[in-house]
Scaffold this motif. Structure first.
Motif, PDB file in Angstrom:
ATOM      1  N   LEU A  93      -7.330  -0.429  -8.826  1.00 44.01           N
ATOM      2  CA  LEU A  93      -7.049  -1.451  -9.118  1.00 44.01           C
ATOM      3  C   LEU A  93      -6.013  -2.538  -8.110  1.00 44.01           C
ATOM      4  CD1 LEU A  93      -6.375  -1.070 -13.086  1.00 44.01           C
ATOM      5  CD2 LEU A  93      -8.146  -2.189 -11.644  1.00 44.01           C
ATOM      6  N   VAL A  94      -6.315  -3.277  -7.465  1.00 46.50           N
ATOM      7  CA  VAL A  94      -5.524  -4.343  -6.683  1.00 46.50           C
ATOM      8  C   VAL A  94      -3.787  -3.930  -6.951  1.00 46.50           C
ATOM      9  CG1 VAL A  94      -5.388  -5.960  -5.462  1.00 46.50           C
ATOM     10  CG2 VAL A  94      -7.336  -5.033  -5.563  1.00 46.50           C
ATOM     11  N   GLY A  95      -3.556  -3.579  -6.188  1.00 47.30           N
ATOM     12  CA  GLY A  95      -1.392  -3.375  -7.027  1.00 47.30           C
ATOM     13  C   GLY A  95      -0.919  -1.636  -7.329  1.00 47.30           C
ATOM     14  N   GLU A  96      -2.651  -1.539  -7.358  1.00 50.66           N
ATOM     15  CA  GLU A  96      -2.381   0.507  -8.107  1.00 50.66           C
ATOM     16  C   GLU A  96      -1.578   0.963  -6.776  1.00 50.66           C
ATOM     17  OE1 GLU A  96      -5.893   2.196  -9.568  1.00 50.66           O
ATOM     18  OE2 GLU A  96      -5.886   3.294  -8.293  1.00 50.66           O
ATOM     19  N   HIS A  97      -0.225   1.887  -7.510  1.00 54.98           N
ATOM     20  CA  HIS A  97      -0.144   3.049  -6.256  1.00 54.98           C
ATOM     21  C   HIS A  97      -0.119   4.153  -6.017  1.00 54.98           C
ATOM     22  CE1 HIS A  97       3.626   0.189  -6.322  1.00 54.98           C
ATOM     23  NE2 HIS A  97       3.039  -0.707  -6.152  1.00 54.98           N
ATOM     24  N   TRP A  98      -0.106   4.616  -5.160  1.00 49.92           N
ATOM     25  CA  TRP A  98      -0.586   5.914  -4.600  1.00 49.92           C
ATOM     26  C   TRP A  98       0.708   6.686  -4.251  1.00 49.92           C
ATOM     27  CZ3 TRP A  98      -6.160   5.962  -1.579  1.00 49.92           C
ATOM     28  CH2 TRP A  98      -6.109   4.916  -2.179  1.00 49.92           C
ATOM     29  N   GLN A  99       1.165   8.005  -5.052  1.00 48.38           N
ATOM     30  CA  GLN A  99       1.905   8.819  -4.032  1.00 48.38           C
ATOM     31  C   GLN A  99       1.484   9.984  -3.432  1.00 48.38           C
ATOM     32  OE1 GLN A  99       5.815   9.775  -6.113  1.00 48.38           O
ATOM     33  NE2 GLN A  99       5.842  11.066  -4.448  1.00 48.38           N
ATOM     34  N   ILE A 100       1.660  10.035  -1.956  1.00 52.18           N
ATOM     35  CA  ILE A 100       1.059  10.602  -1.109  1.00 52.18           C
ATOM     36  C   ILE A 100       1.946  11.826  -0.650  1.00 52.18           C
ATOM     37  CG2 ILE A 100      -0.295  11.573   0.671  1.00 52.18           C
ATOM     38  CD1 ILE A 100      -1.420   8.333   0.865  1.00 52.18           C
ATOM     39  N   GLY A 101       1.962  13.033  -0.716  1.00 51.30           N
ATOM     40  CA  GLY A 101       3.010  14.070  -0.485  1.00 51.30           C
ATOM     41  C   GLY A 101       4.658  13.369  -1.307  1.00 51.30           C
ATOM     42  N   PRO A 102       5.669  14.193  -1.140  1.00 50.14           N
ATOM     43  CA  PRO A 102       7.251  13.668  -1.246  1.00 50.14           C
ATOM     44  C   PRO A 102       7.996  12.653  -1.735  1.00 50.14           C
ATOM     45  CG  PRO A 102       6.815  14.934   1.106  1.00 50.14           C
ATOM     46  CD  PRO A 102       5.512  14.791   0.048  1.00 50.14           C
ATOM     47  N   ASP A 103       7.357  11.476  -0.291  1.00 49.35           N
ATOM     48  CA  ASP A 103       7.697  10.722  -0.072  1.00 49.35           C
ATOM     49  C   ASP A 103       7.059   9.211  -0.487  1.00 49.35           C
ATOM     50  OD1 ASP A 103      10.626  11.842   0.158  1.00 49.35           O
ATOM     51  OD2 ASP A 103       9.768  12.853   1.718  1.00 49.35           O
ATOM     52  N   LEU A 104       5.649   9.609   0.631  1.00 49.07           N
ATOM     53  CA  LEU A 104       4.912   8.041   0.729  1.00 49.07           C
ATOM     54  C   LEU A 104       4.285   7.825  -0.074  1.00 49.07           C
ATOM     55  CD1 LEU A 104       3.702   6.574   3.244  1.00 49.07           C
ATOM     56  CD2 LEU A 104       1.724   8.117   3.333  1.00 49.07           C
ATOM     57  N   VAL A 105       4.991   6.290  -0.368  1.00 46.55           N
ATOM     58  CA  VAL A 105       4.386   5.846  -1.209  1.00 46.55           C
ATOM     59  C   VAL A 105       3.323   3.816  -0.757  1.00 46.55           C
ATOM     60  CG1 VAL A 105       4.426   4.507  -4.034  1.00 46.55           C
ATOM     61  CG2 VAL A 105       5.357   6.568  -3.407  1.00 46.55           C
ATOM     62  N   LEU A 106       2.103   3.707  -1.043  1.00 51.31           N
ATOM     63  CA  LEU A 106       1.341   3.040  -0.624  1.00 51.31           C
ATOM     64  C   LEU A 106       0.768   2.050  -2.467  1.00 51.31           C
ATOM     65  CD1 LEU A 106      -1.041   5.325   1.183  1.00 51.31           C
ATOM     66  CD2 LEU A 106       1.257   3.437   2.328  1.00 51.31           C
ATOM     67  N   ALA A 107       0.367   0.549  -1.798  1.00 44.45           N
ATOM     68  CA  ALA A 107      -0.224  -0.070  -2.592  1.00 44.45           C
ATOM     69  C   ALA A 107      -1.372  -0.582  -2.534  1.00 44.45           C
ATOM     70  CB  ALA A 107       0.742  -0.733  -3.053  1.00 44.45           C
ATOM     71  N   VAL A 108      -2.031  -0.425  -2.861  1.00 38.10           N
ATOM     72  CA  VAL A 108      -3.882  -1.013  -3.221  1.00 38.10           C
ATOM     73  C   VAL A 108      -3.974  -2.616  -2.190  1.00 38.10           C
ATOM     74  CG1 VAL A 108      -6.821  -1.113  -3.878  1.00 38.10           C
ATOM     75  CG2 VAL A 108      -4.859   1.074  -4.067  1.00 38.10           C
ATOM     76  N   THR A 109      -4.443  -3.380  -1.794  1.00 37.05           N
ATOM     77  CA  THR A 109      -4.315  -4.548  -1.919  1.00 37.05           C
ATOM     78  C   THR A 109      -5.461  -5.293  -1.831  1.00 37.05           C
ATOM     79  OG1 THR A 109      -3.919  -4.650   0.225  1.00 37.05           O
ATOM     80  CG2 THR A 109      -1.816  -4.550  -0.095  1.00 37.05           C
ATOM     81  N   GLY A 110      -6.892  -4.724  -1.153  1.00 32.90           N
ATOM     82  CA  GLY A 110      -8.081  -4.998  -1.524  1.00 32.90           C
ATOM     83  C   GLY A 110      -9.074  -4.615  -0.842  1.00 32.90           C
ATOM     84  N   PRO A 111     -10.372  -5.158  -0.205  1.00 31.19           N
ATOM     85  CA  PRO A 111     -11.317  -3.883   0.252  1.00 31.19           C
ATOM     86  C   PRO A 111     -11.187  -4.375   1.842  1.00 31.19           C
ATOM     87  CG  PRO A 111     -12.229  -5.954  -1.179  1.00 31.19           C
ATOM     88  CD  PRO A 111     -10.527  -5.442  -0.823  1.00 31.19           C
ATOM     89  N   ARG A 112     -11.793  -3.449   2.258  1.00 30.34           N
ATOM     90  CA  ARG A 112     -12.456  -4.327   3.698  1.00 30.34           C
ATOM     91  C   ARG A 112     -13.604  -4.291   3.954  1.00 30.34           C
ATOM     92  NH1 ARG A 112     -14.221  -0.280   7.962  1.00 30.34           N
ATOM     93  NH2 ARG A 112     -14.531  -0.992   9.394  1.00 30.34           N
ATOM     94  N   ILE A 113     -13.321  -5.601   4.687  1.00 28.15           N
ATOM     95  CA  ILE A 113     -14.821  -6.506   4.671  1.00 28.15           C
ATOM     96  C   ILE A 113     -15.536  -5.927   6.239  1.00 28.15           C
ATOM     97  CG2 ILE A 113     -15.831  -9.128   5.224  1.00 28.15           C
ATOM     98  CD1 ILE A 113     -14.484  -8.083   2.624  1.00 28.15           C
ATOM     99  N   PRO A 114     -16.383  -5.943   5.807  1.00 28.22           N
ATOM    100  CA  PRO A 114     -17.577  -5.270   7.361  1.00 28.22           C
ATOM    101  C   PRO A 114     -17.313  -6.577   8.320  1.00 28.22           C
ATOM    102  CG  PRO A 114     -19.052  -5.623   5.979  1.00 28.22           C
ATOM    103  CD  PRO A 114     -17.496  -6.065   5.180  1.00 28.22           C
ATOM    104  N   CYS A 115     -17.296  -6.221   9.551  1.00 28.81           N
ATOM    105  CA  CYS A 115     -17.321  -7.550  11.182  1.00 28.81           C
ATOM    106  C   CYS A 115     -18.606  -6.693  11.742  1.00 28.81           C
ATOM    107  CB  CYS A 115     -16.290  -7.532  11.427  1.00 28.81           C
ATOM    108  SG  CYS A 115     -15.240  -5.529  11.881  1.00 28.81           S
ATOM    109  N   ARG A 116     -18.476  -7.800  13.336  1.00 30.95           N
ATOM    110  CA  ARG A 116     -19.653  -7.213  13.860  1.00 30.95           C
ATOM    111  C   ARG A 116     -19.158  -6.114  14.610  1.00 30.95           C
ATOM    112  NH1 ARG A 116     -18.834  -9.994  18.803  1.00 30.95           N
ATOM    113  NH2 ARG A 116     -16.455 -11.326  19.343  1.00 30.95           N
TER     114      ARG A 116
END
Length: 222
Positions: A106-129
């Motif tokens: 889900l957009v806005g979902e938070h992931w904790q990776i390892g003891p410190d890093l926290v990332l939040a989902v913002t959206g999809p990658r759109i393919p380009c040339r």
């Protein structure tokens, strides 16, 4: 258990498929640890990973695209098209994961990776040339879009280090239905889905504006 299978960073290389004639899309696994921090706004900031090059900062990098994740399971699903499972980082992802539905996050979902890093989902990658040119595959943008497994961009909520083998935990899930895949379909091949994104607060402003314009256009034409 969900884990980071590999951490991938890119180095500048020449490309005939970008306006700048260089690209950092070729990401390669590194042993780590790699420090991750908020890179600054688009146009100024590049990647959130120290040592990972973003060449075209007009369209890539910045706060909302600080990190790009793609699931190992989704890479493996491309084996028939590539004559074997694509290697980690081939699609330009910084994090190759296992055990998490990246495109279903889900957009806005938070992931904790390892003891410190926290990332939040913002959206999809759109393919380009640049993506299509790097893989040297005819019709790749359409092929990638039809598959509907775009992977997810993330912003940095709390800085920290990441390395292969780190555990990934979902520590927050917002109360809405806007998955990465839903946003991807709405932006690309199913614009009628944009109506469902208007009130999603976690979406980047450009996507919400697109959704608002869609609703306004529909009401004006009613």
């Amino acid at each position: 258990m969900s884990i980071v299978v590999s951490v991938n960073v890119g180095r500048r290389r020449t490309s005939a498929h970008t306006d700048l004639n260089v690209t950092g899309i070729d990401k390669r696994p590194v042993p780590g640890p790699v420090e991750v921090r908020a890179p600054g706004p688009k146009g100024v900031g590049g990647s959130g990973l120290i040592g990972d090059e973003v060449c075209d900062k007009r369209h890539h990098g910045g706060e909302e695209q600080a990190v790009y994740a793609y699931a190992r399971e989704d890479l493996d699903a491309w084996a028939e098209e590539f004559g074997g499972p694509p290697r980690a980082g081939l699609f330009g992802a910084n994090l190759t994961t296992s055990g998490v539905d990246v495109s279903g996050a889900l957009v806005g979902e938070h992931w904790q990776i390892g003891p410190d890093l926290v990332l939040a989902v913002t959206g999809p990658r759109i393919p380009c040339r640049t993506f299509a040119g790097w893989l040297d595959r005819r019709g790749w943008v359409k092929t990638f879009t039809r598959r509907g497994c775009p992977g997810a961009y993330l912003r940095v909520v709390r800085p920290g280090a990441v390395r292969a083998g780190d555990r990934l935990r979902v520590v927050h899930r917002p109360d809405h239905e806007a998955s990465v895949n839903l946003v991807f379909r709405a932006i690309t091949i199913e614009p009628e889905l944009l109506d469902r994104l208007v009130d999603v607060p976690d979406l980047p402003e450009d996507v919400r504006e697109m959704a608002r314009k869609r609703v306004t256009f529909t009401l004006d034409g009613a």
